[in-house]
Design an enzyme around this catalytic site. Sequence first.
Site, PDB file in Angstrom:
ATOM      1  N   LYS A  44       0.844  -1.206   0.000  1.00 53.11           N
ATOM      2  CA  LYS A  44       0.000   0.000   0.000  1.00 53.11           C
ATOM      3  C   LYS A  44       0.877   1.253   0.000  1.00 53.11           C
ATOM      4  O   LYS A  44       1.933   1.287   0.649  1.00 53.11           O
ATOM      5  CB  LYS A  44      -0.908  -0.013   1.248  1.00 53.11           C
ATOM      6  CG  LYS A  44      -1.709   1.267   1.494  1.00 53.11           C
ATOM      7  CD  LYS A  44      -2.784   1.537   0.448  1.00 53.11           C
ATOM      8  CE  LYS A  44      -3.472   2.884   0.700  1.00 53.11           C
ATOM      9  NZ  LYS A  44      -4.371   3.266  -0.415  1.00 53.11           N
ATOM     10  N   CYS A 128      -2.328  10.076  -6.454  1.00 53.71           N
ATOM     11  CA  CYS A 128      -3.468   9.836  -5.551  1.00 53.71           C
ATOM     12  C   CYS A 128      -4.457  11.000  -5.693  1.00 53.71           C
ATOM     13  O   CYS A 128      -4.088  12.153  -5.483  1.00 53.71           O
ATOM     14  CB  CYS A 128      -3.011   9.715  -4.097  1.00 53.71           C
ATOM     15  SG  CYS A 128      -4.454   9.552  -3.008  1.00 53.71           S
TER      16      CYS A 128
END
Length: 309
Positions: A44, A128
């Site tokens: 992650k 992101c």
Amino acid sequence: MNLSTTLAGIPLNSCILNASGPRDTTLEELQALQTSESAAIMMKSCTIDSRPGNPEPRYVEFTGGAQQSMGLPNHGYQAYLEYAQILKETSPKPIVASVSGLSPEDNLHIIQAFQDTPVDAIELNLSCPNIPGKPQTAYDLTATDRLLEQIQSTKPLGLKLPPLLDPALVRDFCSCITQHQVSFVTLINSVGNTLVIDPATDRPIIKPKHGLGGLSGSMIKPIALGNVWMFHEALKDTQIDIIGVGGISFGRDVYDFLLAGATAVQIGTAYQSENIPVFSRLNQELLQVFAEKKIASVDTIRGTLQEYQ
Ligand code: RRO
């Protein structure tokens, strides 16, 4: 006939691995990936400090895809240094760290910290879409160039990118990254800042960022595939590899990404919904496609998509 490939000089026994994001935050999830048929362990995206992520509801699945605004929930980079160490003690499977610092300084610090660890590569996430007030870095070429100029990495460095929706943008981006030490690009992150309205409530279905979030799943496959094809054209005379990601649900989808120029693919939404068995299913389905088309290896078809003359 086999599905092996080499990514940034790292041999992989299959071209199919997990995407950063779903089910790769905890050590237990990473250990499950280690014993799975995922060709590598993508972790992650991490930040300096651990984060709980955005308020819920923040993930929804619907026909054809999913929308989320997770908000970078992660255990902080130091946990992933430790997880990489623990994982490597039990298996040589390649490990990729995903770095998504909240500032250029954070990114430089975290990339530096991963140098003396057993991770095999670093994927720098410049895309992101879900942190309020933080635009996606890759949409700012000047900022991207400045950051890449300062990075020193002995590990192969890749960039996770948002969709770039015009060949001119892709060419400019590639002119920039070929000046730096970039080994691969991962195309594409979720399509950011999409809005889905719940007909039962007339409200956005997710809470963070006024309801805006990243779209993923089969509905974004043509966008991802177009990006792989455009980058393949722009990078074909370089050593920079392409990882395709976006809407891969079946072996045939993997095959399409290889034709368009990908060296490997990542599985996000399908992994989230199907969990660990997705990797063996996709490997089997891709082997079946190779058998039907009498294809011997990933290398023989990469980037061979034939256009109309
Ligand atoms: O955690 C997220 O909200 C997230 C990240 Br870091 C990302 O890179 N892409 C995405 O769709 N969600």
